[in-house]
Write an enzyme that holds these catalytic residues in place. Structure first.
Site, PDB file in Angstrom:
ATOM      1  N   LYS A  33       0.897  -1.383   0.144  1.00  0.00           N
ATOM      2  CA  LYS A  33      -0.165  -0.019   0.098  1.00  0.00           C
ATOM      3  C   LYS A  33       1.118   1.362  -0.082  1.00  0.00           C
ATOM      4  CE  LYS A  33      -3.229   2.809   1.989  1.00  0.00           C
ATOM      5  NZ  LYS A  33      -2.133   3.951   2.075  1.00  0.00           N
ATOM      6  N   GLY A  35       4.186   4.689  10.133  1.00  0.00           N
ATOM      7  CA  GLY A  35       3.480   5.813  10.032  1.00  0.00           C
ATOM      8  C   GLY A  35       3.022   6.367  11.415  1.00  0.00           C
ATOM      9  N   SER A  36       1.738   7.010  11.332  1.00  0.00           N
ATOM     10  CA  SER A  36       1.107   7.397  12.812  1.00  0.00           C
ATOM     11  C   SER A  36       0.906   6.652  13.889  1.00  0.00           C
ATOM     12  CB  SER A  36       0.128   8.536  12.496  1.00  0.00           C
ATOM     13  OG  SER A  36      -1.066   7.872  12.042  1.00  0.00           O
ATOM     14  N   ARG A  37       0.942   7.015  14.865  1.00  0.00           N
ATOM     15  CA  ARG A  37       0.229   6.344  16.114  1.00  0.00           C
ATOM     16  C   ARG A  37      -1.034   5.933  15.955  1.00  0.00           C
ATOM     17  NH1 ARG A  37       1.686   7.988  22.198  1.00  0.00           N
ATOM     18  NH2 ARG A  37       3.869   7.858  21.368  1.00  0.00           N
ATOM     19  N   GLY A  57      -1.259   3.272  13.340  1.00  0.00           N
ATOM     20  CA  GLY A  57      -0.652   2.267  13.766  1.00  0.00           C
ATOM     21  C   GLY A  57      -1.381   1.229  14.589  1.00  0.00           C
ATOM     22  N   GLU A  87       5.419   0.607  13.210  1.00  0.00           N
ATOM     23  CA  GLU A  87       6.588   1.542  13.791  1.00  0.00           C
ATOM     24  C   GLU A  87       5.881   2.908  13.805  1.00  0.00           C
ATOM     25  OE1 GLU A  87      10.074   2.192  11.163  1.00  0.00           O
ATOM     26  OE2 GLU A  87       9.817   4.209  12.383  1.00  0.00           O
ATOM     27  N   CYS A 127      11.732   9.526  11.477  1.00  0.00           N
ATOM     28  CA  CYS A 127      11.300   8.718  12.634  1.00  0.00           C
ATOM     29  C   CYS A 127      12.446   8.951  13.805  1.00  0.00           C
ATOM     30  CB  CYS A 127      11.462   7.096  12.125  1.00  0.00           C
ATOM     31  SG  CYS A 127      11.153   6.808  10.638  1.00  0.00           S
ATOM     32  N   GLU A 170       4.597  13.734  19.473  1.00  0.00           N
ATOM     33  CA  GLU A 170       5.659  13.783  18.493  1.00  0.00           C
ATOM     34  C   GLU A 170       4.917  14.972  17.549  1.00  0.00           C
ATOM     35  OE1 GLU A 170       7.694  11.085  15.322  1.00  0.00           O
ATOM     36  OE2 GLU A 170       5.554  11.117  15.144  1.00  0.00           O
TER      37      GLU A 170
END
Lengths: 527, 527
Positions: free
Chosen positions: B180, B237-239, B242, B259, B296, B388
């Site tokens: 993706k 990507g983003s929390r 994720g 991650e 990151c 973040e």
């Protein structure tokens, strides 16, 4: 009568405000036996978690040899106390004192503890990896908190939460253990905890690195697995309980290793069936009834094709099941559960073709039961027909063709192990080559011409497998040192001053025998 | 205008019944750029999953060299097409064509592909373990289905879902990839997919082993991660995204590697601060603004104690931030998100002490922003103050004492990396020894006197870390061959006839150079 003590914070002491009390029930008599044990409140679990977290910090500052000494001392103390342990475990689980508990399971448990001790001493388990050019170095380290271990009902020594494989692996990797013993053998667990406490005192292990509770409710278990101070959870038991724990831990971002139900398919290829139907039947029935069928790797499903040898195999299997003595299951609940699964299998079209001797007497007796279902019927409800019956129960699936056999295998869920029996010559090679890629995807361990019970504690063992047999296909619960990696975090040291590095990745090999991957070469040399 | 093609089932073809269409927006101009790309429906995702599952079967029967050839050919084709790739990626992401895209990221991507190819050829990655006495042998094998890879927005080559580290690792381990791509660089991803397709044709890789879609809705993503035929998911990507993917995959019992956000704490010890405040400030500010802070491992949080050097450090950092050019972020959304986090940090008591040059012009420009908060204020909302901010934003925390500094570090969540700056002599040793055990528990990689940006593709690298930086502390996304193990299942062969074993664990070492653990010794010898 006061309740038996729990092991918390380095001491055996009275449970504080217990949520209840229970006694073991002897499977031999069906009657309650032994003293009363506490059911812990969540507050008590919390107290143990906090003490475990402090122990994790203490452990970090101690040399790895302390863990090794502890594990080896513990093994010795268990051996010294074997008579008492075996007698108690026999009374609480109904498993035969000889040879099972004394000659097989207890030596397995002490052997595991010693191997884990040796792994801690050797340190190769941590897979030190060194890139000298970039001065980047990494290794697996303890997780940094206590590991919660939930023990199963079927192995009072070798998988006991306070002495078994998960305990040994978590401790050897440098983590304190918070053991949740199985409430069906609390007296055995207490004897083990006493030995562990003494071993800790003798070896200098911080005593709160080993803690044990006997029982708490499901809700407390879920909160434990998700506790911020818990590093990871290991569980062996039912699928229902395992999935709930896994969900709680997953949500909290905590590593969790669950070993759940498994039918461990056995496939008998036509050549083998024609060549030695009776010998295979004998092996298989022995494996199904070993330990009254209460093994994670019991062959719960055997698949064969109609043809020469099939009738002889079935006839022999039926006769062996009929002659088999009732198995003593660990509890009334286990009997009810096995009986319920047999009923469900029948409802879905399986037929009971043999029942062992009728249970007589007061204990938790269950007649060995063999069922049979045609492949086409199996394929109409594959999910329901591969339910695990924990006990001496097994289901034969008769496929009409190699194609149908392949379809049956394709429809299986993940299992720990699987076996293929084939002709001693090369008569089954083509069928084997066709089947292996399909079966291989469904299991963690493939056997040839051997029953899946008997899980050697070998570095090459995998006691793991695809979901839902376990929660992750990359980890094993048996086999040292690989089983330690479940309880370790990968940590990298990038550009550090050499004297600040953990000893395992300094230039000098810390013990001269640890294996390290240095610039792409596995070596025991210093840098 | 027809939409650009998707890569499904081995062909670049028109999306079937797309759920929508989109264009990239150039961060350089803020305007839409390039052609229209399809948003795939879940039906299309399903088609790709099924094709990937068939490719997994095909891959299993092919020699490992085919994967190696593919990865190496793919690297070569990417190099041949570098001008086109760099131009497109520059237009779509705003990242500098030189040196970043052409000289740094593209070589990193092709280097990773080649290292993954070499790992597939060498085969040591599978950790073949052989117990000759018991004839029990095990190794890591492909998972047996396609791996879904979700690529991030910040590395159009090196972490691209169809060319980056996760792609290379999953493919090298023998799994098809369903990529993706990130919808912020669809044109780059299409160019890569074309090269992959050609590399597959040249190397004999089953073409459906590489598939790529650009975009689908969140719901389709969750269904993909939980799909019965999907083997595993990797996400960067983003929390928020994720954690949702992780939950969906966890529930389905599917391995998932996420991650997510990471603040990567930097601690400057007093001696270092006194010794070289300006040099450290320069290093740190460069690291914060590198790639416009879209790494990151950007140092999002720097912790120091008040005292000699602190003022000089802050003064220098402020001046460098003020002089810094506006960073080009990959999208308007990224700007909004960074601005929102800056606002939240201010609301919680942080003060903006420097802002870089005011953005002028039409693109996605963001002024580098430095904030400061006293340690005591940080400790009153540690969770919110370690949010973040993806972009050139960093927060300084000034502790009043070593004790407060330790408390701040204790309050941190898991990060990928962390740095300690200390005096070049031994002036900071005591403080270092006190701090290291606390910081070490919070991070996957510890650095000394180096910024955390710059993640070398070394076998000893760990680009992973404790939750919530990632979902499991035992795995790394960068570093070959370790990163391959995320996409592999441990499988044991117990008592097999030797000729039926996978070549990696037969008696003969299949290529004479693969490392195997034979009876406890790492060796390249035959048995």
């Amino acid at each position: 009568m006061p309740l038996e003590p729990v092991l918390i914070g380095g001491r055996l002491k009275a449970s504080v405000a217990p949520a209840g009390a229970f006694r073991a029930a002897s499977p031999l008599t069906g009657e309650p036996c032994g003293p009363e044990f506490p059911v812990s409140s969540f507050d008590e679990v919390e107290t143990a978690v906090r003490a475990g977290a402090r122990a994790a910090e203490e452990l970090r500052s101690l040399p790895t040899e302390v863990r090794a000494d502890f594990l080896e001392t513990y093994a010795r103390l268990i051996e010294e106390r074997a008579p008492d342990l075996v007698e108690t475990a026999h009374r609480e689980t109904g498993l035969p004192a000889e040879p099972r508990l004394r000659k097989v399971e207890l030596p397995r448990a002490t052997g595991q503890l010693r191997m884990a001790g040796e792994a801690a001493r050797d340190r190769s388990w941590c897979r030190a990896t060194i890139d000298t050019k970039a001065n980047i170095r990494s290794l697996f380290e303890p997780l940094g908190g206590p590991v919660a271990v939930f023990g199963p009902n079927n192995f009072p020594f070798a998988f006991n939460a306070v002495a078994g494989g998960d305990f040994a692996a978590a401790l050897a990797a440098g983590n304190p253990v918070l053991a949740k013993a199985h409430p069906l053998h609390p007296g055995t667990s207490l004897l083990l905890a006493e030995a562990a406490l003494e071993a800790a005192a003798r070896s200098g292990l911080p005593a709160p690195a080993v803690q044990m509770l006997y029982h708490f409710d499901d809700e407390a278990g879920l909160r434990l697995a998700a506790h911020p101070l818990i590093a990871a959870t290991a569980f062996t038991g039912s699928r229902r309980a395992g999935l709930r724990l896994k969900e709680a831990a997953d949500r909290a971002g905590k590593p969790v290793y669950v070993e759940m139900a498994s039918v461990n398919p056995v496939v008998i290829l036509p050549g083998a069936l024609e060549e030695r139907p009776e010998a295979i039947a004998r092996e298989l029935v022995e494996s199904c009834t070993l330990g009254a069928g209460q093994f994670c790797t019991k062959p719960g499903l055997t698949i064969l094709t109609r043809g020469p040898g099939a009738d002889a195999f079935i006839e022999r299997a039926v006769s062996l099941f009929r002659d088999a003595d009732p198995g003593v299951l660990v509890s009334r609940g286990t009997i009810e559960s096995a009986a319920r699964v047999v009923e469900e299998l029948r409802l879905r079209g399986a037929e009971v073709i043999a029942r062992g001797k009728a249970p007589e007497g007061p204990g938790c007796l269950f007649a060995p039961t063999l069922l049979l279902v045609p492949g086409s019927v199996f394929l109409s409800s594959p999910r329901d027909l591969q339910a695990e019956a924990f006990g001496p129960v097994s289901l034969l699936v008769i496929a009409e063709s190699r194609e149908e056999l392949r379809s049956v295998v394709s429809s299986l869920e993940g299992s720990l192990a699987g076996t293929v029996y084939s002709q001693s010559g090369d008569g089954d090679e083509a069928a084997y080559r066709e089947l292996e890629p399909v079966l291989g995807q469904k299991i963690g361990r493939l056997l040839n011409d051997r029953v899946p019970t008997g899980v050697a504690v070998s570095p090459a063992m995998n006691h793991g497998g695809p979901f839902p047999a376990t929660g992750h296909p990359g980890f094993t619960a048996v086999g040292i040192p690989a089983s330690l990696l479940r309880f370790a975090a990968l940590r990298c040291y990038d550009g550090l001053r050499i004297h600040r590095l953990p000893p395992e990745i300094q230039d000098r090999n810390p013990n001269g025998r640890m294996w390290r991957l240095v610039d792409g070469e596995w070596t025991r040399r210093d840098i």
